[in-house]
Design a protein around this motif. Sequence first.
Motif, short mmCIF file in Angstrom:
data_model
loop_
_atom_site.label_atom_id
_atom_site.label_comp_id
_atom_site.label_asym_id
_atom_site.label_seq_id
_atom_site.Cartn_x
_atom_site.Cartn_y
_atom_site.Cartn_z
N ARG A 242 0.73 -1.12 -0.08
CA ARG A 242 0.04 0.15 -0.15
C ARG A 242 0.72 1.24 0.15
O ARG A 242 1.82 1.16 0.50
CB ARG A 242 -0.91 0.08 1.10
N ASN A 243 0.29 2.31 -0.42
CA ASN A 243 1.11 3.53 -0.53
C ASN A 243 1.73 3.94 0.96
O ASN A 243 0.74 3.93 1.77
CB ASN A 243 0.43 4.74 -1.11
N PHE A 256 -5.21 -0.62 5.80
CA PHE A 256 -5.69 -2.09 4.98
C PHE A 256 -6.57 -2.42 5.89
O PHE A 256 -6.59 -3.34 6.77
CB PHE A 256 -4.68 -2.84 4.81
N GLY A 257 -7.92 -2.12 5.57
CA GLY A 257 -8.76 -2.46 6.69
C GLY A 257 -8.57 -1.85 8.18
O GLY A 257 -8.07 -0.68 8.29
N LYS A 263 3.40 -1.45 9.66
CA LYS A 263 3.59 -1.92 10.99
C LYS A 263 2.99 -3.30 10.99
O LYS A 263 3.73 -4.22 11.69
CB LYS A 263 3.30 -1.13 12.05
N ASP A 264 1.76 -3.85 10.57
CA ASP A 264 1.15 -4.96 10.67
C ASP A 264 1.80 -5.92 9.58
O ASP A 264 1.52 -7.26 9.39
CB ASP A 264 -0.15 -4.95 10.64
N ILE A 273 -6.18 -11.58 6.71
CA ILE A 273 -6.66 -10.66 5.59
C ILE A 273 -7.75 -11.21 4.54
O ILE A 273 -7.86 -10.25 3.62
CB ILE A 273 -5.37 -9.77 5.03
N GLU A 274 -7.80 -12.35 4.11
CA GLU A 274 -8.51 -12.89 3.13
C GLU A 274 -9.90 -12.20 2.86
O GLU A 274 -9.95 -11.86 1.78
CB GLU A 274 -8.80 -14.14 3.60
N ARG A 275 -10.73 -11.64 4.01
CA ARG A 275 -11.65 -11.18 3.72
C ARG A 275 -11.58 -9.76 3.13
O ARG A 275 -12.23 -9.11 2.28
CB ARG A 275 -12.73 -10.72 5.22
N LEU A 276 -10.56 -8.98 3.78
CA LEU A 276 -10.23 -7.72 3.14
C LEU A 276 -9.79 -7.65 1.67
O LEU A 276 -10.08 -6.70 0.94
CB LEU A 276 -8.98 -7.02 3.95
N LEU A 277 -9.13 -8.77 1.21
CA LEU A 277 -8.67 -8.74 -0.27
C LEU A 277 -9.76 -8.82 -1.21
O LEU A 277 -9.45 -8.49 -2.29
CB LEU A 277 -7.67 -10.08 -0.43
N THR A 278 -10.96 -9.29 -0.84
CA THR A 278 -11.98 -9.09 -1.93
C THR A 278 -12.99 -7.99 -1.72
O THR A 278 -13.90 -7.81 -2.34
CB THR A 278 -12.76 -10.39 -2.01
#
Lengths: 282, 152
Positions: A242-243, A256-257, A263-264, A273-278
């Motif tokens: 991510r920027n 990211f969510g 840092k994470d 992060i699976e859910r965030l990816l979609t």
Amino acid sequence: MPLLTAAAQIDPFVPQLYKVAHVRRELSDVVTLEIKPSQGSRPSYAPGQFNMLYAFGIGEIAISISGDGTDSTGFVHTVRDVGAVSRAIAALDIGATLGVRGPFGTEWPVTAAEGSDILIIAGGLGLAPLRPAITHVLANRARYGRVAILFGCRHPEDILFHDQLAAWRGRLDIAVEVTVDHADSNWHGHVGVVPALIPRVSFSPHDTVALVCGPEIMMRFTANALRDAGVASNQIYLSMERNMKCAIGLCGHCQFGPTFVCKDGPVMRFDRIERLLTLREI
Amino acid sequence: MAGLEHILREHAFFAACPEDQIALVAGCARNHRFDPGQYLFREGDPANEFFLIRHGKVALEIAAPAQSPIVISTLGEGEIVGASWLLPPYRWTSDARAVELVRAVGIDAACLRGKCEADHHLGYEMMKRFAPILVKRLNATRLQILNVYGKR
Ligand SMILES: Cc1cc2nc3c(=O)[nH]c(=O)nc-3n(C[C@H](O)[C@H](O)[C@H](O)COP(=O)(O)OP(=O)(O)OC[C@H]3O[C@@H](n4cnc5c(N)ncnc54)[C@H](O)[C@@H]3O)c2cc1C
Ligand code: FES
């Protein structure tokens, strides 16, 4: 756990001065720079971490450390020219000065993966952030079960670290498979996407750790293919992009969510992060 | 025939397939060897056989004027080559070339289609084995045409 080095802990906003010691052109738009601190020694780093590289007067960008273990006095970075800052950094000559903050971020779980089979899956420039992990695994080969490196890119002429891939392939104790999305009949290797290579290597799905790095869509398809092959989501690690601005979890640029990639991440577990990816607009 | 049955049973495509169905398919099977550069089939030709690769690599290609053929994908050990035999007009839609020495089992399409018509259990079993492969290849093709490695 994010690792902050001594230098970054002192003042993570102040870039340290480094000089370019060696430049290697990898592809038409990709170079690898070896940089050394103008004073003192470089901080230690873990495979998967990144630095913020500052091109004076132009700007600062996140670039992963891509060293192959022979870089004990400096850092190695592989940079693709995509815009103003990366172009300026990719154009630096030997002796040029740049600013460096870091290393920052989470690491590939190369220690936790000991005793397991390990699948290292890279797409395009994604091989660069994985190179320190590969070097670590190969230097400690006896600690792992089966090891496979799967690499995919667009065309045969886009194969990153070509000679090194060939040398790794020459070892008898790991599997290395390379595929390209597009080729003509002069290419004798695989044609197809990188997830299609997964069934072609042998590993025990229930005892495998997968490290995946590449464009986000490629990582999504790959993680799903790994899961189809029986690898649990909590054994799959992706390196996210991510920027970034501050790189230490303060400014929120890399959000990211509920997480901050600086840092994470960048290395994150797929099940987290699976859910965030979609999700759209994240 | 017993040899072919054994080869089919060992092939990934027939994993956990009932013995009686393997025996039926084996009745339509024969062994093949293709030297590097030899074609398994050519675009436009009747799709009267499909192949289970035992060893070697096969490139699916589209011929293009004034340039080398474009490779769509490569297939290897444990994979199948050819789906056009399933649907009319039963004609190949690409070339298939052996990139290296290939050993394969060919299944006569008319023979297998006939057996599937006569025994719908066999037909359904074949469809259950082909459909996931076709879906996977469709998904892979989607990823392939996205040009994910390009600049955004
Ligand atoms: C943790 C982390 C590690 C990274 N590691 C590396 C690395 O090892 N090597 C490397 O070259 N880059 C790496 N990147 C990406 C790099 O930070 C960006 O390419 C850079 O910020 C682009 O800045 P710019 O000013 O040159 O281009 P910008 O002006 O910001 O962008 C120019 C154009 O390039 C596109 N673009 C931006 N980023 C990317 C990208 N990642 N891929 C493709 N297109 C992009 C933009 O959409 C825009 O169209 C990493 C990023 C993160 C977050
Ligand atoms: S870059 Fe500032 S919070 Fe991550």
